[in-house]
Design an enzyme around this catalytic site. Structure first.
Site, PDB file in Angstrom:
ATOM      1  CB  THR A 132      19.403 -15.288  19.834  1.00 31.18           C
ATOM      2  OG1 THR A 132      19.536 -15.755  18.444  1.00 31.18           O
ATOM      3  CG2 THR A 132      18.199 -14.522  20.075  1.00 31.18           C
ATOM      4  CG  ASP A 133      21.744 -15.616  14.872  1.00 29.58           C
ATOM      5  OD1 ASP A 133      20.823 -16.239  15.380  1.00 29.58           O
ATOM      6  OD2 ASP A 133      22.523 -15.928  13.885  1.00 29.58           O
ATOM      7  CD  GLU A 134      16.232 -17.834  16.177  1.00 30.83           C
ATOM      8  OE1 GLU A 134      15.014 -17.513  16.220  1.00 30.83           O
ATOM      9  OE2 GLU A 134      16.927 -18.875  16.592  1.00 30.83           O
ATOM     10  CE1 TYR A 158      15.101 -17.548  22.409  1.00 31.74           C
ATOM     11  CE2 TYR A 158      15.526 -17.594  20.240  1.00 31.74           C
ATOM     12  CZ  TYR A 158      16.021 -17.648  21.498  1.00 31.74           C
ATOM     13  OH  TYR A 158      17.375 -17.625  21.637  1.00 31.74           O
ATOM     14  CE  LYS A 162      17.993 -14.445  24.509  1.00 28.92           C
ATOM     15  NZ  LYS A 162      18.523 -14.778  25.973  1.00 28.92           N
TER      16      LYS A 162
HETATM   17  N1  LIG Z   1      20.862 -22.657  21.728  1.00 34.22           N
HETATM   18  C1  LIG Z   1      21.320 -21.813  20.683  1.00 34.22           C
HETATM   19  O1  LIG Z   1      21.702 -22.149  19.394  1.00 34.22           O
HETATM   20  C2  LIG Z   1      21.290 -20.364  21.138  1.00 34.22           C
HETATM   21  C3  LIG Z   1      21.522 -19.389  20.007  1.00 34.22           C
HETATM   22  C4  LIG Z   1      21.792 -18.155  20.407  1.00 34.22           C
HETATM   23  C5  LIG Z   1      21.290 -17.712  21.589  1.00 34.22           C
HETATM   24  N2  LIG Z   1      21.120 -18.376  22.525  1.00 34.22           N
HETATM   25  C6  LIG Z   1      20.806 -18.016  24.115  1.00 34.22           C
HETATM   26  O2  LIG Z   1      21.738 -18.692  24.798  1.00 34.22           O
HETATM   27  C7  LIG Z   1      21.045 -19.005  26.128  1.00 34.22           C
HETATM   28  C8  LIG Z   1      21.161 -20.373  26.435  1.00 34.22           C
HETATM   29  O3  LIG Z   1      20.625 -21.111  25.317  1.00 34.22           O
HETATM   30  P1  LIG Z   1      20.445 -22.870  25.657  1.00 34.22           P
HETATM   31  O4  LIG Z   1      20.162 -23.154  24.227  1.00 34.22           O
HETATM   32  O5  LIG Z   1      21.444 -23.207  26.533  1.00 34.22           O
HETATM   33  O6  LIG Z   1      18.928 -22.722  26.171  1.00 34.22           O
HETATM   34  P2  LIG Z   1      18.317 -23.979  26.998  1.00 34.22           P
HETATM   35  O7  LIG Z   1      16.856 -23.948  26.795  1.00 34.22           O
HETATM   36  O8  LIG Z   1      19.024 -25.263  26.627  1.00 34.22           O
HETATM   37  O9  LIG Z   1      18.554 -23.677  28.539  1.00 34.22           O
HETATM   38  C9  LIG Z   1      17.822 -22.711  29.222  1.00 34.22           C
HETATM   39  C10 LIG Z   1      18.407 -22.753  30.628  1.00 34.22           C
HETATM   40  O10 LIG Z   1      17.891 -21.822  31.428  1.00 34.22           O
HETATM   41  C11 LIG Z   1      17.009 -22.381  32.374  1.00 34.22           C
HETATM   42  N3  LIG Z   1      15.972 -21.359  32.644  1.00 34.22           N
HETATM   43  C12 LIG Z   1      14.896 -21.055  32.068  1.00 34.22           C
HETATM   44  N4  LIG Z   1      14.120 -20.105  32.701  1.00 34.22           N
HETATM   45  C13 LIG Z   1      14.734 -19.840  33.943  1.00 34.22           C
HETATM   46  C14 LIG Z   1      14.532 -18.988  34.794  1.00 34.22           C
HETATM   47  N5  LIG Z   1      13.375 -18.224  34.705  1.00 34.22           N
HETATM   48  N6  LIG Z   1      15.427 -18.825  35.818  1.00 34.22           N
HETATM   49  C15 LIG Z   1      16.188 -19.551  35.871  1.00 34.22           C
HETATM   50  N7  LIG Z   1      16.636 -20.578  35.064  1.00 34.22           N
HETATM   51  C16 LIG Z   1      15.900 -20.663  33.910  1.00 34.22           C
HETATM   52  C17 LIG Z   1      16.350 -23.549  32.059  1.00 34.22           C
HETATM   53  O11 LIG Z   1      15.973 -24.677  33.024  1.00 34.22           O
HETATM   54  C18 LIG Z   1      17.656 -24.172  31.185  1.00 34.22           C
HETATM   55  O12 LIG Z   1      18.644 -24.538  32.058  1.00 34.22           O
HETATM   56  C19 LIG Z   1      19.670 -18.433  26.028  1.00 34.22           C
HETATM   57  O13 LIG Z   1      19.556 -17.117  26.331  1.00 34.22           O
HETATM   58  C20 LIG Z   1      19.372 -18.466  24.290  1.00 34.22           C
HETATM   59  O14 LIG Z   1      18.325 -17.310  23.948  1.00 34.22           O
HETATM   60  C21 LIG Z   1      20.939 -19.830  22.261  1.00 34.22           C
END
Ligand SMILES: NC(=O)c1ccc[n+]([C@@H]2O[C@H](COP(=O)([O-])OP(=O)(O)OC[C@H]3O[C@@H](n4cnc5c(N)ncnc54)[C@H](O)[C@@H]3O)[C@@H](O)[C@H]2O)c1
Length: 355
Positions: A132-134, A158, A162
């Site tokens: 993430t950019d965070e 969070y 990350k």
């Molecule tokens: N949503 C955003 O805007 C955003 C922005 C930047 C980065 N990200 C990164 O992208 C990735 C996906 O984000 P998202 O929004 O889809 O998140 P989300 O919370 O919707 O999904 C996360 C998934 O990971 C699974 N999970 C959690 N812990 C687990 C574990 N220990 N083992 C296996 N599976 C596990 C959950 O069941 C879920 O299906 C993350 O790494 C997040 O940090 C998201």
């Protein structure tokens, strides 16, 4: 085949659906199905032999080692994470467990598997870590956008977790030679987004006649990336990214949260007008700001464009319209998430089975 972790979550599910829409390379999908994991996101793949779902934890070293040995993926793409900032403020420990310890264990299992491959397979293998950019912290209004060289200044549990995972991934490349790639992206939006996040929350609350809660003054600026553009960026980095490098992924759409909410209200006014003819924006209410709420994030995605020729396909106007239309067309999905019915799948379908 490829191994995707967290592929039942918002971005992971979009990635798996897009991947299998683009080609036939099979996907092994490992997901713990936390509250954020929703098997219904993948319902359209039921019966599709190209997709194998495994209910499990990235921190389960024995399970991951077994899956790697049996399925021999050519790449691992790590989406699995605890990802909701508000939840990290109330309960940081789960974030350390999955994002830090889980990533460590995944890296170790992958390193052992990769070490046993022949030279050609080792050279072709990739571990792509989605971040993430965070991790870069917060920007003042006139600061330049985050580049890949920006220092890490995470401000929430969070983003700290990350950032730690990004450091581990980097170290596993420098110390052990594991062929890694890292992407740091901005705020995603689009289909299958859990309705406690800003955009889907505003859509479902507006339609339900509920207040539209805005943190503080609503002037927190984020860069918005349509989730399918994020998926295409990851595919491109996996295909051609330079090993050991980090790529920022952004949508070139910096907007204050309040503008986002007004845009959503305007689209709903057009597509599903209120019965009383008033604008949904009348439902906006201001609530106490989140502690430590970062003021501004902005992504400079020029490295990805310069080196790999990637650019987002959607503008914010086209992406947000598609998103609102998707939520209007999928009320059952929203209702199942809100009622918790999507969780029943875990109880009824699974008792710790594996593929
Ligand atoms: N949503 C955003 O805007 C955003 C922005 C930047 C980065 N990200 C990164 O992208 C990735 C996906 O984000 P998202 O929004 O889809 O998140 P989300 O919370 O919707 O999904 C996360 C998934 O990971 C699974 N999970 C959690 N812990 C687990 C574990 N220990 N083992 C296996 N599976 C596990 C959950 O069941 C879920 O299906 C993350 O790494 C997040 O940090 C998201």
């Amino acid at each position: 085949m490829i191994l995707v972790t967290g592929g039942a979550g918002f971005i992971g599910a979009n990635f798996v659906l897009d991947w299998l829409a683009q080609g036939d390379e099979p996907v092994l999908n490992l997901d713990k199905l936390t509250y954020a994991g929703n098997r219904e996101n993948l319902a359209s793949l039921d019966g599709d032999a190209r997709h194998t779902f495994v209910h499990g934890d990235i921190g389960d070293s024995a399970l991951v080692a077994d899956l790697l040995a049996r399925h021999q993926p050519r790449a691992v793409i790590n989406f699995a994470a605890e990802s909701h900032v508000d939840r990290s403020i109330h309960g940081p420990e789960a974030f350390i467990q999955t994002n830090v310890v889980g990533t460590l264990r995944l890296l170790e299992a992958v390193r052992a598997y990769w070490g046993g491959l022949n030279a050609d397979a080792q050279a072709a293998f990739r571990f792509l870590h989605v971040s993430t950019d965070e991790v870069y912290g917060s920007l003042a209004p006139t600061d330049p956008a985050f580049t890949e060289d920006h220092v890490f200044e995470p401000n929430s549990p969070y983003s700290a977790s990350k950032a730690a995972s990004d450091h581990l991934v980097r170290a596993w490349h420098h110390t052990y030679g594991l062929p890694v790639l890292t992407t740091n992206c901005s705020n995603n939006y689009g289909p299958y987004h859990f309705p406690e996040k800003l955009i889907p929350l505003m859509i479902v609350n507006a339609l339900a006649g509920k207040p539209l809660p805005i943190y503080g003054d609503g002037q927190q600026v984020r860069d918005w990336l349509y989730v399918k553009d994020h998926c295409s960026a990851i595919r491109r980095v996996l295909e051609a990214g330079r090993v050991g490098e980090t790529y920022n992924v952004g949508g070139w759409n910096e907007k204050p949260n309040l503008d986002i909410v007004h845009t959503v209200c305007g689209l709903l006014d057009e597509l599903r007008p209120r019965a009383d003819g008033q604008s949904y924006s009348g439902q906006i209410t201001y609530v106490k700001d989140r502690p430590g709420h970062d003021r501004r994030y902005a992504i400079d995605a020029r490295k990805l464009e310069r080196e790999l020729g990637w650019k987002p396909a959607e503008t914010f106007d086209t992406g947000i319209r598609k998103t609102v239309q998707w939520y209007l067309a999928n009320p059952e999905w929203v209702a199942h998430v809100q009622s918790g019915a999507y969780r029943d799948w875990v109880q009824t379908q699974y008792a710790g089975a594996s593929a």
